[in-house]
Design a protein around this motif. Structure first.
Motif, PDB file in Angstrom:
ATOM      1  N   TRP A  70       1.302  -1.252  -0.055  1.00 34.19           N
ATOM      2  CA  TRP A  70      -0.065   0.114  -0.366  1.00 34.19           C
ATOM      3  C   TRP A  70       0.669   1.370  -0.374  1.00 34.19           C
ATOM      4  O   TRP A  70       0.386   2.807  -1.016  1.00 34.19           O
ATOM      5  CB  TRP A  70      -0.528  -0.068   1.429  1.00 34.19           C
ATOM      6  N   LEU A  79      -1.754   2.847 -11.220  1.00 34.98           N
ATOM      7  CA  LEU A  79      -2.418   1.780 -10.180  1.00 34.98           C
ATOM      8  C   LEU A  79      -1.950   3.150  -8.717  1.00 34.98           C
ATOM      9  O   LEU A  79      -3.228   3.584  -7.656  1.00 34.98           O
ATOM     10  CB  LEU A  79      -2.091   0.713  -9.670  1.00 34.98           C
ATOM     11  N   VAL A 106      -5.428   4.221  -6.002  1.00 37.10           N
ATOM     12  CA  VAL A 106      -5.043   3.858  -5.142  1.00 37.10           C
ATOM     13  C   VAL A 106      -5.182   5.067  -4.675  1.00 37.10           C
ATOM     14  O   VAL A 106      -5.502   5.343  -3.047  1.00 37.10           O
ATOM     15  CB  VAL A 106      -3.928   3.285  -4.205  1.00 37.10           C
ATOM     16  N   CYS A 162      -7.834   7.501  -3.926  1.00 37.39           N
ATOM     17  CA  CYS A 162      -9.264   6.783  -2.777  1.00 37.39           C
ATOM     18  C   CYS A 162      -8.643   6.385  -1.936  1.00 37.39           C
ATOM     19  O   CYS A 162      -9.724   6.177  -0.905  1.00 37.39           O
ATOM     20  CB  CYS A 162      -9.644   4.718  -3.449  1.00 37.39           C
ATOM     21  N   ALA A 218     -13.146  -2.484   1.037  1.00 38.37           N
ATOM     22  CA  ALA A 218     -13.497  -2.736  -0.413  1.00 38.37           C
ATOM     23  C   ALA A 218     -11.843  -1.336  -0.945  1.00 38.37           C
ATOM     24  O   ALA A 218     -11.689  -2.256  -1.466  1.00 38.37           O
ATOM     25  CB  ALA A 218     -14.387  -1.822  -0.821  1.00 38.37           C
ATOM     26  N   LEU A 219     -11.466  -0.654   0.295  1.00 35.19           N
ATOM     27  CA  LEU A 219     -10.456  -0.148  -0.589  1.00 35.19           C
ATOM     28  C   LEU A 219      -9.450  -0.711   0.434  1.00 35.19           C
ATOM     29  O   LEU A 219      -8.363  -1.307  -0.928  1.00 35.19           O
ATOM     30  CB  LEU A 219     -10.249   1.384   0.541  1.00 35.19           C
ATOM     31  N   LEU A 254      -8.906  -3.954  -0.196  1.00 40.00           N
ATOM     32  CA  LEU A 254      -8.725  -4.962  -0.828  1.00 40.00           C
ATOM     33  C   LEU A 254      -8.208  -4.506  -1.991  1.00 40.00           C
ATOM     34  O   LEU A 254      -7.350  -5.383  -2.432  1.00 40.00           O
ATOM     35  CB  LEU A 254     -10.673  -6.112  -0.923  1.00 40.00           C
ATOM     36  N   ALA A 255      -8.745  -3.548  -2.759  1.00 36.78           N
ATOM     37  CA  ALA A 255      -8.323  -2.874  -4.177  1.00 36.78           C
ATOM     38  C   ALA A 255      -7.240  -2.170  -3.579  1.00 36.78           C
ATOM     39  O   ALA A 255      -6.123  -2.883  -4.870  1.00 36.78           O
ATOM     40  CB  ALA A 255      -9.336  -1.310  -4.558  1.00 36.78           C
ATOM     41  N   ALA A 256      -6.517  -1.927  -2.324  1.00 40.22           N
ATOM     42  CA  ALA A 256      -5.101  -1.553  -2.392  1.00 40.22           C
ATOM     43  C   ALA A 256      -4.376  -3.394  -2.764  1.00 40.22           C
ATOM     44  O   ALA A 256      -3.227  -2.969  -3.099  1.00 40.22           O
ATOM     45  CB  ALA A 256      -4.673  -0.651  -1.409  1.00 40.22           C
ATOM     46  N   ALA A 291      -5.012  -5.741  -3.853  1.00 40.24           N
ATOM     47  CA  ALA A 291      -5.372  -6.490  -5.141  1.00 40.24           C
ATOM     48  C   ALA A 291      -4.334  -5.969  -6.705  1.00 40.24           C
ATOM     49  O   ALA A 291      -3.899  -6.087  -7.079  1.00 40.24           O
ATOM     50  CB  ALA A 291      -6.994  -6.019  -5.983  1.00 40.24           C
ATOM     51  N   ALA A 292      -3.396  -4.096  -5.924  1.00 38.78           N
ATOM     52  CA  ALA A 292      -3.203  -3.977  -7.364  1.00 38.78           C
ATOM     53  C   ALA A 292      -1.953  -3.825  -6.465  1.00 38.78           C
ATOM     54  O   ALA A 292      -0.536  -4.305  -7.782  1.00 38.78           O
ATOM     55  CB  ALA A 292      -3.644  -1.637  -6.565  1.00 38.78           C
TER      56      ALA A 292
END
Length: 452
Positions: A16, A116, A120, A123, A174-175, A177-179, A181-182
């Motif tokens: 992150w 990305l 991120v 967000c 969700a944030l 999870l997105a971080a 995944a990225a």
């Protein structure tokens, strides 16, 4: 538990952070993009328009890609990927990107990282405050009173107030999870985009080969110089001890030979240490370290074994043999004498021929085979291998093995120096060396692998 660790563990937090750094690196390009969008939109507000911000983001990525073509971008990106993405160092390249293909791949990585990272980071800045405000709606009147009047009316329904805390937590998850995944995407793409290419692998192989060559050279020098001296001193000291009371003259000769051997070896050891100090490179004039054929007389006189020395073509003369060939020839003779000391039987002299013939330096050494098998020692068997390596590096060849009742070592080294193959034929005295005090104390095998 594994899901929580995957979203909020140490590796996830480092990735992150890596994305946040990418977002920070994107900001200069994004600001330039906003200026361009603002100029094209007639001065309209960019930050209050989502389409305008997306346009600025789209303009920022090509500018970032151009920056990625600079050679130093790759080492910086590799360092960040190793430290923050958890990519194994062996999968990433070292040094700047020097080829076109490597620069294209680096530009692709840099653009992906910044894209990305920008998403991120944006967000991360915007979503947590909103998620917290939604989560506390049922508990505090302040957020409800300040909620925009034009907002969705469903948010004011009672059941929406009940679900608001859950919605806030879901948004934060969700944030995360997105971080995650990225970060995982970057980690998986790093070997393909920042990994070594064909040129990098070839350069690394060349560096390893050069390092190995230096190490092998140092090993050969230590084996042939220090190893020969220790063998001679050990055998001479042992023979002197056995006849100490009945042959003082023999003991005196042995001590003289030990003194001369150790004095000569100290000088050779200084030359080897010079290789270490200079990282294995030759001196400024390109002349090889160590003694050459001109120092062969001193070696034969105190080698601990009688030698019948013949020479043809004046190999010890100045300019006849190149310095590097002369030096390697000296080491080959030294190794042959070490073998004769360890394995030779009886007091018959070792025959040594050094001749310059048809553009080659020929070395032939013969010593009697011993009556007892050689004593195998741990780590032994490197002497003949070192002799072969010395010859191959000069473009020559060697041979070793039993020939009748003698052990024969031969070497042929090419000559390109001035005066090669010339000179008068000369013969030294039948026995250039002295009678060796340590002869006959060790046996020999008949296999090349047993000789050092």
């Amino acid at each position: 538990m594994r899901a929580v660790r995957a979203l909020f563990g140490r590796r996830a937090r480092l990735r992150w952070l890596h994305l946040i750094i990418g977002g920070a690196l994107l900001m200069p390009y994004f600001l330039v993009g906003t200026v361009l969008v603002g100029m094209g939109g007639g001065g309209k507000q960019v930050f209050s328009s989502l389409p305008a911000q997306l346009a600025a983001f789209a303009l920022a990525l090509p500018m970032a890609a151009v920056t990625g073509f600079f050679p130093l971008v790759r080492p910086l990106s590799v360092a960040a990927a190793r430290a923050l993405c958890g990519v194994p160092p062996a999968l990433l390249a070292d040094g700047p990107a020097r080829t076109r293909q490597a620069r294209v791949r680096t530009a692709g990585w840099y653009t992906l990282h910044l894209a990305l990272g920008g998403i991120v980071s944006g967000c991360t800045l915007a979503l947590p405050p909103f998620a917290v405000a939604v989560a506390v709606l049922p508990f505090f009147a302040g957020p409800r009173n300040t909620w925009p009047a034009e907002g969705p009316s469903v948010l004011r329904e009672p059941w929406a107030m009940v679900l608001a805390p859950v919605a806030g937590v879901v948004m934060l998850a969700a944030l995360a999870l997105a971080a995650a995944a990225a970060g995982e995407l970057l980690a998986r793409r790093a070997p393909a985009l920042l990994g070594p290419g064909t040129e990098d692998r070839l350069a690394a192989a060349e560096r390893r080969a050069a390092d190995l060559a230096v190490r092998n050279r140092l090993a050969r020098e230590l084996h042939d110089s220090v190893g020969h001296a220790l063998s001679a001193v050990t055998l001479q000291a042992g023979a002197a001890r056995r006849v100490l009371d009945r042959d003082p003259e023999f003991v005196r000769e042995a001590l003289t030979a030990i003194e001369e051997t150790t004095r000569r070896t100290v000088g050779e050891l200084d030359a080897v240490l010079g290789l270490l100090r200079r990282d294995g490179e030759p001196d400024e004039e390109g002349v090889a370290y160590g003694p050459g054929l001109d120092a062969l007389g001193g070696l034969l006189a105190h080698c601990g074994v009688p030698v019948a020395y013949e020479r043809e073509g004046d190999p010890e003369g100045p300019g006849v043999v190149r310095p590097d060939v002369s030096r390697e020839a000296y080491r080959i003779v030294q190794e042959g004498l070490s073998n004769a000391l360890r394995h030779g039987g009886g007091q018959a002299p070792v025959r040594l021929l050094v001749a310059v013939r048809e553009g080659e330096l020929e070395i032939v050494m013969e010593n009697p085979l011993g009556r007892r098998p050689a004593v195998a020692r741990p780590g032994g068997g490197r002497g003949l291998k070192g002799v072969a390596e010395r010859a191959v590096l000069l473009g020559g060849r060697t041979g070793a093995g039993p020939c009748g009742d003698v052990w024969r070592l031969t070497a042929r080294l090419p000559l390109t120096g001035p005066g090669a193959g010339t000179g008068t034929r000369g013969r030294a005295a039948p026995e250039a060396g002295t009678k060796g005090p340590g002869m006959g104390t060790a046996g020999t095998g008949t296999e090349a692998e047993e000789r050092r």
